[in-house]
Structures are given as structure tokens and as C-alpha cells.
Design an enzyme around this catalytic site. Structure first.
Site, short mmCIF file in Angstrom:
data_model
loop_
_atom_site.label_atom_id
_atom_site.label_comp_id
_atom_site.label_asym_id
_atom_site.label_seq_id
_atom_site.Cartn_x
_atom_site.Cartn_y
_atom_site.Cartn_z
N TYR A 144 26.46 23.16 40.84
CA TYR A 144 25.44 24.18 40.54
C TYR A 144 24.17 23.48 40.05
CZ TYR A 144 23.00 27.74 37.79
OH TYR A 144 22.03 28.57 37.24
N LYS A 148 20.49 23.17 41.73
CA LYS A 148 19.36 23.84 41.06
C LYS A 148 18.21 22.83 40.89
CE LYS A 148 19.13 27.66 39.54
NZ LYS A 148 18.72 28.92 40.23
N1 LIG Z 1 23.14 33.73 34.02
C1 LIG Z 1 22.61 32.71 33.38
O1 LIG Z 1 22.97 32.41 32.23
C2 LIG Z 1 21.55 31.88 34.04
C3 LIG Z 1 21.16 32.12 35.33
N2 LIG Z 1 20.15 31.37 35.89
C4 LIG Z 1 19.69 31.64 37.25
O2 LIG Z 1 19.29 33.01 37.30
C5 LIG Z 1 19.44 33.52 38.63
C6 LIG Z 1 20.13 34.86 38.58
O3 LIG Z 1 21.41 34.70 38.01
P1 LIG Z 1 22.33 35.94 37.67
O4 LIG Z 1 21.56 37.19 37.77
O5 LIG Z 1 23.01 35.59 36.40
O6 LIG Z 1 23.40 35.84 38.83
P2 LIG Z 1 24.07 37.01 39.73
O7 LIG Z 1 25.24 36.37 40.39
O8 LIG Z 1 24.27 38.24 38.95
O9 LIG Z 1 22.93 37.28 40.81
C7 LIG Z 1 22.70 36.46 41.91
C8 LIG Z 1 22.45 37.34 43.13
O10 LIG Z 1 22.17 36.48 44.24
C9 LIG Z 1 22.78 37.06 45.40
N3 LIG Z 1 23.01 36.04 46.41
C10 LIG Z 1 23.86 34.99 46.32
N4 LIG Z 1 23.84 34.29 47.46
C11 LIG Z 1 22.94 34.90 48.29
C12 LIG Z 1 22.50 34.64 49.60
N5 LIG Z 1 22.97 33.64 50.33
N6 LIG Z 1 21.56 35.46 50.14
C13 LIG Z 1 21.09 36.54 49.43
N7 LIG Z 1 21.49 36.82 48.17
C14 LIG Z 1 22.41 36.03 47.61
C15 LIG Z 1 24.08 37.66 44.86
O11 LIG Z 1 24.62 38.63 45.74
C16 LIG Z 1 23.64 38.22 43.52
O12 LIG Z 1 23.26 39.58 43.63
C17 LIG Z 1 20.17 32.43 39.41
O13 LIG Z 1 19.23 31.70 40.17
C18 LIG Z 1 20.75 31.52 38.34
O14 LIG Z 1 20.84 30.20 38.79
C19 LIG Z 1 19.51 30.39 35.18
C20 LIG Z 1 19.86 30.14 33.89
C21 LIG Z 1 20.91 30.85 33.22
C1 LIG Z 2 35.56 29.92 27.44
C2 LIG Z 2 34.51 29.69 26.41
C3 LIG Z 2 34.54 28.30 25.87
C4 LIG Z 2 33.12 29.99 26.89
C5 LIG Z 2 32.90 31.40 27.36
C6 LIG Z 2 31.43 31.68 27.59
C7 LIG Z 2 30.86 30.97 28.82
C8 LIG Z 2 31.38 31.66 30.06
C9 LIG Z 2 29.32 30.94 28.75
C10 LIG Z 2 28.80 30.21 27.51
C11 LIG Z 2 27.51 29.50 27.90
C12 LIG Z 2 27.19 30.09 29.23
C13 LIG Z 2 26.18 29.44 30.14
C14 LIG Z 2 26.26 29.64 31.51
C15 LIG Z 2 27.40 30.42 32.12
C16 LIG Z 2 28.29 31.15 31.12
C17 LIG Z 2 28.55 30.27 29.90
C18 LIG Z 2 29.22 28.97 30.30
C19 LIG Z 2 25.32 28.93 32.46
C20 LIG Z 2 26.07 27.74 33.04
C21 LIG Z 2 24.88 29.86 33.61
C22 LIG Z 2 23.96 29.18 34.57
C23 LIG Z 2 22.92 28.31 33.96
O1 LIG Z 2 21.94 28.03 34.59
C24 LIG Z 2 23.13 27.72 32.64
C25 LIG Z 2 24.02 28.54 31.74
C26 LIG Z 2 24.28 27.84 30.42
C27 LIG Z 2 25.09 28.68 29.49
#
Ligand SMILES: NC(=O)C1=CN([C@@H]2O[C@H](COP(=O)(O)OP(=O)(O)OC[C@H]3O[C@@H](n4cnc5c(N)ncnc54)[C@H](O)[C@@H]3O)[C@@H](O)[C@H]2O)C=CC1
Ligand SMILES: CC(C)CCC[C@@H](C)[C@H]1CC[C@H]2C3=C(CC[C@]12C)[C@@]1(C)CCC(=O)C[C@@H]1CC3
Length: 345
Positions: A144, A148
Site C-alpha cells: 500500500y 502510494k
Molecule cells: N482511511 C485512512 O485512514 C486513510 C486513507 N487515505 C487515503 O484516502 C483515500 C480514501 O480512503 P478511504 O475512503 O478510507 O477508503 P475506501 O475504501 O472507503 O474508499 C476507496 C474507494 O475507492 C474505490 N476504488 C477502489 N479501486 C477502484 C478502482 N480501480 N476504480 C474506481 N474506484 C475504485 C472503492 O470502491 C472505494 O469506494 C485513499 O486514497 C487512501 O489511500 C490516506 C490516509 C489515511
Molecule cells: C488491532 C489493533 C492493534 C489496531 C486496530 C486499529 C487499526 C485497524 C487502525 C489503527 C491505525 C490505523 C491506520 C490505518 C488503517 C487502520 C489502522 C491501522 C492506515 C494504514 C490507513 C491508510 C493510511 O494511509 C495510513 C493509516 C495509518 C493509521
């Protein structure tokens, strides 16, 4: 190259708009008077003012109708970070992002805002108040993160003031909030299986968790400030709650808020990390025979046991960023939004 879409028109596209962050972004954009095209492989809701285009972002023909007459594109699609499917990450995050950039150029789009991640600089060791000048991880901790990094480089390198195509990357960290499919559900699942009794390390490590509305705010500010004369062109920006918190205090607040016990017993970080690595290797070797999905992956253990918090000074200076929802309120609103995940529900 197509004719440029009229600058400042309020039509935008959200690639990945059916996802957690994407849907929150779409809702805020509608509030602000935008009309929105969502492009995603799935449709997860319906809203007035939103047109859905279903398809894979690796397919330029599928993307083109979603970008028609759009001046601004948000790209927040990605495979789930917990997956270990290297080919999928490479295809979607690298090849797919090239396709998105090309499709934007062909459609005359002027601004592209990428959702990157603060993890692009994380190698599994402490980061304290890290700025955007930290180098990309040389040994990314998983596929991942590896993809990224490449994705962010592609988008920032595509910024071209001469051609009128401007880009910026937002790097959030640990997004949480209502409808998050990851953090709270995985945490609760682990607690329900009796595995959330332990604190990895001494429990004092500080981490950024960012309420989803702050991440949305950062994206929209970036989009609205992205002009040829602005310092933000072609740059990455950390967007956090600007309130680093002990990882285990945050987990405990969410768990206790949902009626589960907080973790209490300490385990040495190196022991848990070593075991997670062994399990990951075992899962890799046995993959042709059986599918093992460990909860404690090396990435999660590293995130749970090290300091990793980031400065968002650059976003404050260049785009006037300030979090709109504090951590305490964010946690309360998140906990309240998951009645079905409460203990005993
Ligand atoms: N959730 C987190 O803690 C973090 C997320 N991000 C980034 O934020 C963005 C959004 O993440 P979330 O909303 O948490 O994830 P999510 O999984 O809820 O949303 C991602 C969306 O992308 C769509 N998708 C995946 N592959 C695709 C493809 N080939 N074509 C079209 N659509 C596609 C999925 O269907 C989904 O609706 C991602 O780029 C992730 O890398 C960055 C930092 C932290
Ligand atoms: C099982 C436990 C030790 C942890 C449960 C919580 C975790 C699932 C989350 C805690 C920090 C989160 C996190 C992300 C995903 C969910 C956690 C690991 C990311 C890896 C999502 C994508 C990113 O870009 C960075 C995030 C950092 C923190």
C-alpha cells in the site's frame, strides 16, 4: 488535449466517491454548491446533485464521461490498505493514476487534488512532528505504502502551469469518523474476539488521528487555493487534527465509548513485531493452500507501537488550514454513529 473547461465552473468529479472519505467529500461539495460526478467501481448511496459513473479507473474509456465539463477532480480511490495484493495496488495506484492524469488532460480538467497519505514517509520507526520535507520511505512497510509513494510522485510531477494543469497532494493520517469501514470496525472485531487486552509497547507513543471532516476541509481548501500563482502547486500537504494523542488512549476512548474494556496488559514491541512478521511470512508461503488474514500485520503493529505524528504548519501557512472539529468531539460523534457496534448490540 481537449478545450479547457471554463475555469471556476462548479462541476467537479470525485474518483472513489463511493468510499468513506469520498462520500464525506461529496456531501460537503454539495453543501458548497458544486455539482458532482462520482466515479467508482461501486455505487454505495444516492444523492440529489450527484451523477454516478461506474467503472474501473484503469479504463480511460470508462473515465472520460465522468470528467466531461469538469474543471476540478479529486482522486481518492485506492484498494483497501489492509490488502496484501501487490498486483492490485500496482495496477490501481500506479497504472490507474497514470490513466487518471491522462484522462484529465484529454478532458481539459484544470485541477487535480490527490488523496495521498502521511504514511509515504513512514518506515516503521518514530516520526515526531514530521514535515513534508522528510524523504519518501526508502523501505516502505507494505505494498500500500510503496504504491502510494509512486502515486504521489506521479501526480505532483504532472503539475504544469504552462499547460494550465495544476496538482496538489493531501496527506491525511489515521482518518476516522462515521461510516469508516476500517478503524472502528477492525478495532471492535478484535475486541469481540478477545484480542484487545494488550498494549503494544509502553503505551506512550503519540500518533495523529484525523476526523474525516477535517480531511474534507483540507481537500476543499487545497482545491480552492490551487491557482497558477499559488505556492501550493505541485506540493504535498499534511492534514491532521493537529492534536497528537497516545495511540492507546485513542483506542481506549473508542472502545470504552462503545462499551468494551480498554487494553491493560503490556507486551514488548519487538516481540509482537517479530511475531507479526513471522505470521505474515507464513501467510505468504501458505497462500496457495490456505488464506490466512492476520489481524496484527507488521504495518498495524508498527503503527500501534511507534510515534508517528506530523506537522501541518505548511497547510496552515499556505492555505489557511485549521481543523474544524476537535479530537474529543470527533471521537464522540464517531462512537455515537456506530450503535450496531456497541457491546451487546
Ligand atoms: N482511511 C485512512 O485512514 C486513510 C486513507 N487515505 C487515503 O484516502 C483515500 C480514501 O480512503 P478511504 O475512503 O478510507 O477508503 P475506501 O475504501 O472507503 O474508499 C476507496 C474507494 O475507492 C474505490 N476504488 C477502489 N479501486 C477502484 C478502482 N480501480 N476504480 C474506481 N474506484 C475504485 C472503492 O470502491 C472505494 O469506494 C485513499 O486514497 C487512501 O489511500 C490516506 C490516509 C489515511
Ligand atoms: C488491532 C489493533 C492493534 C489496531 C486496530 C486499529 C487499526 C485497524 C487502525 C489503527 C491505525 C490505523 C491506520 C490505518 C488503517 C487502520 C489502522 C491501522 C492506515 C494504514 C490507513 C491508510 C493510511 O494511509 C495510513 C493509516 C495509518 C493509521
Amino acid at each position: 488535449m481537449a478545450t479547457r473547461v471554463r475555469p471556476g465552473n462548479k462541476r467537479c468529479a470525485v474518483i472513489g466517491g463511493s468510499g468513506f472519505l469520498g462520500r464525506h467529500l461529496v456531501e460537503k461539495l454539495l453543501d458548497k454548491g458544486y455539482t458532482v460526478s462520482v466515479f467508482d467501481i461501486r455505487q454505495s448511496y444516492e444523492l440529489p446533485g450527484v451523477t454516478f459513473h461506474l467503472g474501473d479507473l484503469c479504463d480511460p474509456q470508462a473515465l472520460a464521461p465522468a470528467l466531461r465539463d469538469v474543471s476540478l477532480v479529486f482522486h481518492c480511490a485506492s484498494p483497501a490498505p489492509g490488502s496484501d495484493n501487490r498486483a492490485l495496488f500496482e495496477t490501481v495506484n500506479i497504472k490507474g493514476t497514470r490513466t487518471v492524469i491522462q484522462a484529465c488532460a484529454e478532458a481539459g480538467v484544470q485541477k487535480l487534488v490527490l488523496t495521498s497519505s502521511a504514511s509515504v514517509v513512514f518506515e516503521g520507526t518514530d516520526i515526531k512532528n514530521g514535515g513534508e520535507d522528510l524523504p519518501y520511505a526508502k523501505k516502505p512497510i507494505d505494498y500500500y505504502t510503496e504504491t502510494k509513494i509512486e502515486q504521489e510522485k506521479l501526480v505532483l510531477a504532472a503539475c504544469d502551469k504552462e499547460k494550465g494543469f495544476l496538482t496538489v497532494a493531501i496527506r491525511p493520517h489515521g482518518i476516522f469518523g462515521p461510516r469508516d469501514p476500517q478503524l472502528v470496525p477492525i478495532l471492535v472485531d478484535t475486541a469481540r474476539r478477545g484480542k484487545m487486552k494488550f498494549i503494544i509497547g509502553d503505551g506512550t507513543n503519540l500518533v495523529d488521528f484525523t476526523f474525516v471532516e477535517n480531511v474534507v476541509h483540507g481537500h476543499i481548501l487545497a482545491a480552492e487555493r490551487l491557482r497558477a500563482d499559488s505556492p501550493i502547486c505541485g506540493k504535498p500537504y499534511h492534514i491532521t487534527n493537529d492534536e497528537p494523542v497516545r495511540f492507546w488512549d485513542f483506542m481506549s476512548d473508542v472502545l470504552v465509548g462503545l462499551g468494551y474494556a480498554a487494553p491493560r496488559y503490556h507486551l514488548p514491541y519487538t516481540l509482537v513485531y517479530g511475531l507479526a512478521l513471522l505470521l505474515w511470512l507464513l501467510a505468504l508461503i501458505l497462500r496457495p493452500l490456505v488464506s490466512i488474514k492476520p489481524t496484527f500485520t507488521p504495518m498495524r503493529v508498527a503503527l500501534a507501537g511507534t510515534h508517528h505524528y506530523y506537522s501541518c504548519e505548511r497547510a496552515k501557512q499556505d492555505m489557511g488550514y485549521k481543523p474544524v472539529v476537535g479530537l474529543k468531539e470527533g471521537i464522540a460523534r464517531t462512537v455515537q454513529s456506530y450503535p450496531h457496534l456497541r457491546q451487546g448490540a
